[in-house]
Motif scaffolding. Structure first.
Motif, PDB file in Angstrom:
ATOM      1  N   PRO A   1       0.797  -1.235   0.000  1.00  0.00           N
ATOM      2  CA  PRO A   1       0.000   0.000   0.000  1.00  0.00           C
ATOM      3  C   PRO A   1       0.828   1.282   0.000  1.00  0.00           C
ATOM      4  N   ARG A   2       2.032   1.241   0.530  1.00  0.00           N
ATOM      5  CA  ARG A   2       2.821   2.475   0.628  1.00  0.00           C
ATOM      6  C   ARG A   2       3.874   2.612  -0.464  1.00  0.00           C
ATOM      7  N   PHE A   3       3.898   1.664  -1.395  1.00  0.00           N
ATOM      8  CA  PHE A   3       4.960   1.648  -2.407  1.00  0.00           C
ATOM      9  C   PHE A   3       5.061   2.968  -3.174  1.00  0.00           C
ATOM     10  N   SER A   4       3.998   3.355  -3.866  1.00  0.00           N
ATOM     11  CA  SER A   4       4.110   4.552  -4.710  1.00  0.00           C
ATOM     12  C   SER A   4       4.214   5.823  -3.870  1.00  0.00           C
ATOM     13  N   SER A   5       3.476   5.903  -2.767  1.00  0.00           N
ATOM     14  CA  SER A   5       3.556   7.122  -1.951  1.00  0.00           C
ATOM     15  C   SER A   5       4.940   7.265  -1.328  1.00  0.00           C
ATOM     16  N   SER A   6       5.549   6.148  -0.941  1.00  0.00           N
ATOM     17  CA  SER A   6       6.911   6.199  -0.398  1.00  0.00           C
ATOM     18  C   SER A   6       7.879   6.709  -1.453  1.00  0.00           C
ATOM     19  N   LEU A   7       7.755   6.165  -2.661  1.00  0.00           N
ATOM     20  CA  LEU A   7       8.654   6.576  -3.745  1.00  0.00           C
ATOM     21  C   LEU A   7       8.484   8.052  -4.087  1.00  0.00           C
ATOM     22  N   TYR A   8       7.224   8.448  -4.319  1.00  0.00           N
ATOM     23  CA  TYR A   8       6.973   9.837  -4.710  1.00  0.00           C
ATOM     24  C   TYR A   8       7.262  10.796  -3.561  1.00  0.00           C
ATOM     25  N   GLY A   9       7.207  10.304  -2.324  1.00  0.00           N
ATOM     26  CA  GLY A   9       7.546  11.129  -1.177  1.00  0.00           C
ATOM     27  C   GLY A   9       9.035  11.459  -1.136  1.00  0.00           C
ATOM     28  N   LEU A  10       9.847  10.573  -1.710  1.00  0.00           N
ATOM     29  CA  LEU A  10      11.288  10.764  -1.728  1.00  0.00           C
ATOM     30  C   LEU A  10      11.745  11.585  -2.921  1.00  0.00           C
TER      31      LEU A  10
ATOM     32  N   ASN B   1      10.277  13.124  -7.023  1.00  0.00           N
ATOM     33  CA  ASN B   1       9.217  13.254  -8.012  1.00  0.00           C
ATOM     34  C   ASN B   1       9.628  12.516  -9.292  1.00  0.00           C
ATOM     35  N   LEU B   2       9.277  11.253  -9.364  1.00  0.00           N
ATOM     36  CA  LEU B   2       9.664  10.396 -10.488  1.00  0.00           C
ATOM     37  C   LEU B   2       8.965  10.789 -11.782  1.00  0.00           C
ATOM     38  N   THR B   3       9.649  10.577 -12.877  1.00  0.00           N
ATOM     39  CA  THR B   3       9.000  10.715 -14.183  1.00  0.00           C
ATOM     40  C   THR B   3       8.172   9.448 -14.409  1.00  0.00           C
ATOM     41  N   PRO B   4       7.211   9.489 -15.344  1.00  0.00           N
ATOM     42  CA  PRO B   4       6.415   8.280 -15.605  1.00  0.00           C
ATOM     43  C   PRO B   4       7.285   7.063 -15.959  1.00  0.00           C
ATOM     44  N   ILE B   5       8.329   7.271 -16.746  1.00  0.00           N
ATOM     45  CA  ILE B   5       9.178   6.143 -17.137  1.00  0.00           C
ATOM     46  C   ILE B   5       9.964   5.603 -15.941  1.00  0.00           C
ATOM     47  N   GLU B   6      10.404   6.493 -15.058  1.00  0.00           N
ATOM     48  CA  GLU B   6      11.117   6.048 -13.852  1.00  0.00           C
ATOM     49  C   GLU B   6      10.189   5.226 -12.965  1.00  0.00           C
ATOM     50  N   TYR B   7       8.941   5.673 -12.849  1.00  0.00           N
ATOM     51  CA  TYR B   7       7.988   4.933 -12.018  1.00  0.00           C
ATOM     52  C   TYR B   7       7.695   3.558 -12.617  1.00  0.00           C
TER      53      TYR B   7
ATOM     54  N   SER C   1      20.345   0.874 -16.569  1.00  0.00           N
ATOM     55  CA  SER C   1      21.338   0.866 -15.487  1.00  0.00           C
ATOM     56  C   SER C   1      21.626   2.276 -14.994  1.00  0.00           C
ATOM     57  N   SER C   2      21.808   3.213 -15.923  1.00  0.00           N
ATOM     58  CA  SER C   2      22.128   4.572 -15.495  1.00  0.00           C
ATOM     59  C   SER C   2      20.928   5.236 -14.816  1.00  0.00           C
ATOM     60  N   MET C   3      19.720   4.907 -15.249  1.00  0.00           N
ATOM     61  CA  MET C   3      18.518   5.446 -14.595  1.00  0.00           C
ATOM     62  C   MET C   3      18.467   4.975 -13.138  1.00  0.00           C
ATOM     63  N   ARG C   4      18.789   3.705 -12.904  1.00  0.00           N
ATOM     64  CA  ARG C   4      18.769   3.159 -11.545  1.00  0.00           C
ATOM     65  C   ARG C   4      19.830   3.838 -10.672  1.00  0.00           C
ATOM     66  N   ARG C   5      21.038   4.009 -11.214  1.00  0.00           N
ATOM     67  CA  ARG C   5      22.107   4.688 -10.452  1.00  0.00           C
ATOM     68  C   ARG C   5      21.753   6.150 -10.181  1.00  0.00           C
ATOM     69  N   ARG C   6      21.188   6.813 -11.189  1.00  0.00           N
ATOM     70  CA  ARG C   6      20.828   8.227 -11.049  1.00  0.00           C
ATOM     71  C   ARG C   6      19.758   8.410  -9.971  1.00  0.00           C
ATOM     72  N   LEU C   7      18.757   7.550  -9.965  1.00  0.00           N
ATOM     73  CA  LEU C   7      17.710   7.643  -8.944  1.00  0.00           C
ATOM     74  C   LEU C   7      18.289   7.405  -7.554  1.00  0.00           C
ATOM     75  N   TYR C   8      19.203   6.458  -7.452  1.00  0.00           N
ATOM     76  CA  TYR C   8      19.831   6.198  -6.149  1.00  0.00           C
ATOM     77  C   TYR C   8      20.542   7.464  -5.663  1.00  0.00           C
ATOM     78  N   ARG C   9      21.275   8.110  -6.553  1.00  0.00           N
ATOM     79  CA  ARG C   9      22.012   9.315  -6.191  1.00  0.00           C
ATOM     80  C   ARG C   9      21.050  10.433  -5.803  1.00  0.00           C
ATOM     81  N   LYS C  10      19.951  10.593  -6.567  1.00  0.00           N
ATOM     82  CA  LYS C  10      18.995  11.664  -6.273  1.00  0.00           C
ATOM     83  C   LYS C  10      18.306  11.437  -4.930  1.00  0.00           C
TER      84      LYS C  10
END
Length: 93
Positions: free
Chosen positions: A22-31, A33-39, A66-75
């Motif tokens: 239940p908290r998956f998307s709200s947790s992510l977007y709370g951290l 603001n993902l783009t649709p493709i990132e989500y 791979s770079s999208m995953r690393r970039r999100l981790y850094r952000k």
């Protein structure tokens, strides 16, 4: 490739993830603001889709996934991490 998954199928996947996590998307977007493709990538990671398959589904090459995953981790964490670090974070949500 990416066109094989219709918008309503993405919506269904999102709904199923919200039912189980239940908290998956709200947790992510709370951290962050993902783009649709990132989500979409995060949803696929959550259901344990391999990055090479994610690349196919999203019509990207494996290196851009791979770079999208690393970039999100850094952000999100403010430090460098691997794609695998991001995957483990997603699975922990």
């Amino acid at each position: 490739a990416g066109a094989n998954i219709k918008p309503d199928e993405w919506k269904e996947l999102d709904g199923r993830l919200k039912a189980v996590y239940p908290r998956f998307s709200s947790s992510l977007y709370g951290l962050y603001n993902l783009t649709p493709i990132e989500y979409k990538m995060c949803m696929l990671l959550k259901i344990r889709t391999a990055p090479v398959e994610i690349a196919t589904v999203l019509n990207k090459d494996k290196s851009s996934v791979s770079s999208m995953r690393r970039r999100l981790y850094r952000k999100v964490f403010g430090k460098d991490g691997s794609g695998k670090d991001w995957d483990e974070f997603i699975l922990s949500l």
